[in-house]
Write a protein that holds these residues in place. Structure first.
Motif, short mmCIF file in Angstrom:
data_model
loop_
_atom_site.label_atom_id
_atom_site.label_comp_id
_atom_site.label_asym_id
_atom_site.label_seq_id
_atom_site.Cartn_x
_atom_site.Cartn_y
_atom_site.Cartn_z
N GLY A 5 -3.90 4.25 3.02
CA GLY A 5 -3.24 5.35 2.34
C GLY A 5 -3.88 5.63 0.99
N ASN A 6 -3.76 6.88 0.58
CA ASN A 6 -4.25 7.33 -0.72
C ASN A 6 -3.25 8.37 -1.21
N THR A 75 4.87 3.22 4.98
CA THR A 75 4.15 3.63 6.19
C THR A 75 2.74 3.07 6.24
N ILE A 76 2.15 2.82 5.07
CA ILE A 76 0.75 2.39 5.02
C ILE A 76 0.64 0.87 4.95
N ASP A 77 -0.57 0.37 5.23
CA ASP A 77 -0.85 -1.07 5.15
C ASP A 77 -1.68 -1.42 3.92
N VAL A 78 -2.66 -0.57 3.61
CA VAL A 78 -3.60 -0.83 2.52
C VAL A 78 -3.75 0.45 1.70
N PHE A 79 -3.71 0.32 0.37
CA PHE A 79 -3.87 1.47 -0.51
C PHE A 79 -5.33 1.55 -0.96
N VAL A 80 -5.95 2.69 -0.73
CA VAL A 80 -7.34 2.90 -1.14
C VAL A 80 -7.36 3.96 -2.23
N PHE A 81 -7.76 3.55 -3.41
CA PHE A 81 -7.72 4.41 -4.58
C PHE A 81 -9.14 4.73 -5.01
N LEU A 93 -0.18 0.73 -9.34
CA LEU A 93 1.00 -0.08 -9.62
C LEU A 93 2.10 0.16 -8.59
N GLU A 94 2.30 1.43 -8.21
CA GLU A 94 3.30 1.74 -7.18
C GLU A 94 2.96 1.03 -5.88
N ALA A 95 1.70 1.10 -5.45
CA ALA A 95 1.28 0.46 -4.21
C ALA A 95 1.50 -1.05 -4.29
N MET A 96 1.15 -1.64 -5.44
CA MET A 96 1.33 -3.07 -5.62
C MET A 96 2.80 -3.46 -5.57
N TYR A 97 3.65 -2.64 -6.18
CA TYR A 97 5.10 -2.89 -6.15
C TYR A 97 5.61 -2.96 -4.71
N PHE A 98 5.00 -2.15 -3.83
CA PHE A 98 5.38 -2.14 -2.42
C PHE A 98 4.55 -3.12 -1.59
N SER A 99 3.96 -4.12 -2.26
CA SER A 99 3.24 -5.22 -1.61
C SER A 99 2.02 -4.75 -0.80
N LYS A 100 1.29 -3.80 -1.35
CA LYS A 100 0.09 -3.31 -0.67
C LYS A 100 -1.16 -3.86 -1.34
N LYS A 147 -1.24 -11.35 2.98
CA LYS A 147 -1.62 -12.32 1.95
C LYS A 147 -1.91 -11.62 0.63
N MET A 148 -2.78 -10.61 0.66
CA MET A 148 -3.12 -9.89 -0.56
C MET A 148 -1.97 -9.01 -1.04
N GLY A 149 -1.18 -8.52 -0.10
CA GLY A 149 -0.01 -7.71 -0.47
C GLY A 149 1.00 -8.50 -1.28
N LYS A 150 1.21 -9.77 -0.90
CA LYS A 150 2.13 -10.63 -1.66
C LYS A 150 1.62 -10.83 -3.09
N LYS A 151 0.32 -11.01 -3.23
CA LYS A 151 -0.27 -11.18 -4.56
C LYS A 151 -0.10 -9.90 -5.38
N SER A 152 -0.28 -8.75 -4.73
CA SER A 152 -0.06 -7.46 -5.41
C SER A 152 1.35 -7.38 -5.97
N LYS A 153 2.33 -7.76 -5.15
CA LYS A 153 3.73 -7.71 -5.58
C LYS A 153 3.93 -8.61 -6.80
N GLU A 154 3.37 -9.83 -6.76
CA GLU A 154 3.49 -10.76 -7.89
C GLU A 154 2.91 -10.14 -9.17
N ILE A 155 1.72 -9.57 -9.06
CA ILE A 155 1.06 -8.98 -10.23
C ILE A 155 1.87 -7.79 -10.75
N SER A 156 2.39 -6.97 -9.83
CA SER A 156 3.14 -5.78 -10.25
C SER A 156 4.38 -6.15 -11.06
N GLU A 157 4.95 -7.30 -10.76
CA GLU A 157 6.16 -7.71 -11.47
C GLU A 157 5.88 -8.02 -12.94
#
Length: 175
Positions: A5-6, A75-81, A93-100, A147-157
């Protein structure tokens, strides 16, 4: 099937053309995938032409403006910016909050949010080969998404405004 997603305005600065170029390579390499692009802007017709030219009508969907970003993110699995520069990349940050997990260019403020190989990948600016390879990595190793999505969520917090305000308040009270 991995859904990339983008989201962002469809303008040159946001670099969605590079996502289409990577998608073209992925398709040529025999991968099955989807790409959802949320946003409106003056490049919409140009991007539609490129989707046709690159024969990506089954892979890439331009969604237009999205009211409920959470529905898009879920709906998406990976965010490509693919943005060339950002002051502060709220979309990441939004994508990371949603564990992407996030794939983005290694420019501007992006390396402050994306830790290479931890919650996504930093790609050399406008390097389509590298962008394609990082997308392929998620297609070949879908277990990395969670795995990387969980790390994104941690960082976003760490960027949660209430937590930041509480830390600030505590540091003032300690003085």
């Amino acid at each position: 099937l991995v859904i990339f997603g983008n989201s962002g305005r469809l303008v040159e600065q946001k670099g969605q053309i590079h996502l289409l170029e990577a998608a073209k390579k992925l398709k040529e390499n025999g991968y099955s995938f989807k790409i959802l692009i949320a946003g409106k802007g003056k490049l919409e017709e140009y991007l539609k032409e490129k989707i046709n030219e690159y024969n990506l009508n089954n892979e890439v969907i331009l969604l237009g403006f999205i009211d409920k970003i959470e529905e898009f993110m879920n709906t998406i699995d990976v965010f490509v910016f693919t943005s060339y520069f950002e002051g502060s990349a709220n979309a990441i940050l939004e994508a990371m909050y949603f564990s992407k997990p996030v794939i983005c260019f290694d420019v501007s403020s992006m390396p402050e949010l994306v830790e290479n190989n931890k919650n996504g990948y930093l790609v050399e600016y406008r390097n389509i080969e590298e962008l394609t390879k990082k997308m392929e990595n998620f297609l070949n190793h879908p277990e990395l998404i969670n795995k990387m999505g969980k790390k994104s969520k941690e960082i976003s917090e760490e960027y949660d405004i209430l937590k930041i305000m509480k830390k600030l308040e505590n540091s003032i009270l300690e003085r």
